[in-house]
Design a protein around this motif. Structure first.
Motif, PDB file in Angstrom:
ATOM      1  N   ARG A 160       3.120  -2.906   3.876  1.00 56.60           N
ATOM      2  CA  ARG A 160       2.694  -4.281   3.630  1.00 56.60           C
ATOM      3  C   ARG A 160       1.324  -4.556   4.250  1.00 56.60           C
ATOM      4  O   ARG A 160       1.101  -4.302   5.430  1.00 56.60           O
ATOM      5  N   VAL A 161       0.431  -5.039   3.423  1.00 55.90           N
ATOM      6  CA  VAL A 161      -0.902  -5.434   3.872  1.00 55.90           C
ATOM      7  C   VAL A 161      -1.204  -6.800   3.255  1.00 55.90           C
ATOM      8  O   VAL A 161      -0.538  -7.208   2.300  1.00 55.90           O
ATOM      9  N   GLN A 194      -6.698  -8.399   4.977  1.00 54.66           N
ATOM     10  CA  GLN A 194      -6.862  -7.053   5.546  1.00 54.66           C
ATOM     11  C   GLN A 194      -7.552  -6.119   4.544  1.00 54.66           C
ATOM     12  O   GLN A 194      -8.375  -5.281   4.927  1.00 54.66           O
ATOM     13  N   LEU A 195      -7.205  -6.267   3.263  1.00 47.48           N
ATOM     14  CA  LEU A 195      -7.858  -5.453   2.227  1.00 47.48           C
ATOM     15  C   LEU A 195      -9.362  -5.719   2.207  1.00 47.48           C
ATOM     16  O   LEU A 195     -10.172  -4.776   2.178  1.00 47.48           O
ATOM     17  N   LEU A 201       0.605   2.727   3.579  1.00 47.18           N
ATOM     18  CA  LEU A 201       0.577   1.861   4.774  1.00 47.18           C
ATOM     19  C   LEU A 201       1.612   0.746   4.739  1.00 47.18           C
ATOM     20  O   LEU A 201       1.816   0.059   5.739  1.00 47.18           O
ATOM     21  N   HIS A 246       0.856  -1.193   0.000  1.00 44.53           N
ATOM     22  CA  HIS A 246       0.000   0.000   0.000  1.00 44.53           C
ATOM     23  C   HIS A 246       0.890   1.240   0.000  1.00 44.53           C
ATOM     24  O   HIS A 246       1.829   1.317   0.793  1.00 44.53           O
TER      25      HIS A 246
END
Lengths: 180, 180
Positions: free
Chosen positions: A129-130, A134-135, A127, A124
């Protein structure tokens, strides 16, 4: 509560109809009222949700699922709808949102994601690492946050009409500086 | 925005269906999740709205319209629903709310209220002198506040699932000490 794909999809599927019941054919002051300069009206929220369908959630899931060396998301433009929807009616935006959401959930469902897929990473722009999980959880929360916002913005249009009831109606005063 | 009876009724009429779309047949953790001790779940909110139909808005309007020497309202019990709805399903409460609201709006409509009626006073046990117009405007705002609350409470069930997205999802953090 743990994220569970079918339960998340169940909530995502309800959003267009919820907004249609709340807003379709409603009088203009309810549809176009805001919380002040640079805040969204219910009309703006529906446009913003359409932007999410076209440029955010599923496009970002695709980037993750492509498993490339740098699964970096495009930045998201929170004001794309302002230019896009000039001259549109709220009714037609509500219908468009429903069609886009329906197609996106069909896409999501067709991927038959398992736990290993949900752990896949994206990058992201703000933000870092996602994960795909979580998305998708954020998509659900984003929907619910904007339904709450629509109700709150509508409520505030009557702020001067409730007289001494203001302290018993916290929806009128809990967001003096609205962030969403 | 000025209070206008038909426009207020239009919003009040939408609330039961909005909540049905959002909640009917939803998984238990969405329906029964709260924001912490002594806060309402979506199930509780529907019960609280039923209490409003049975003991608050229209009963208070009747007291005003009776034009007695002391149009004093009964105090309102915010927790009546807790005992009343033990063992009930959310679906049956949603249906009951819809029927009660429908009957109450029919009653309201049948009074054919004009501006002079809307100026009539009531005596609120905590707030003092209020008008029928303020009572009806507060009914609208109360509905919208509780729709916002249902969405917010649902959103918070995924607070631990969105990972680093929390600062972009203010619905998760804007009510650390929820008042409604």
């Amino acid at each position: 509560m743990r994220f569970e794909l079918e339960s998340a999809i169940d909530v995502l599927r309800r959003t267009p109809a919820t907004l249609q019941i709340l807003l379709d054919q409603i009088a203009e002051p309810w549809a176009r009222g805001t919380e002040g300069a640079d805040t969204f009206s219910p009309f703006d929220v529906v446009g913003h949700l359409i932007d999410g369908e076209e440029t955010d959630w599923i496009p970002r899931a695709r980037i993750i699922l492509a498993r490339g060396p740098d699964p970096r998301f495009e930045p998201y433009d929170r004001f794309r709808h302002r230019g896009r929807n000039v001259g549109r009616s709220l009714s037609s935006l509500l219908g468009e949102f429903a069609r886009l959401r329906d197609a996106n959930l069909e896409q999501l469902h067709s991927w038959r994601l398992g736990d290993a897929d949900l752990d896949l990473p994206g990058n992201h722009p703000g933000l870092g690492r996602v994960t795909l999980r979580q998305l998708l959880a954020s998509w659900v929360v984003h929907d619910l946050g904007h339904i709450a916002q629509v109700s709150r913005v509508m409520a505030k249009q009557y702020r001067d009409e409730v007289g001494p009831w203001v302290p018993f109606l916290p929806v009128l005063t809990d967001h003096e500086a609205p962030r969403s």
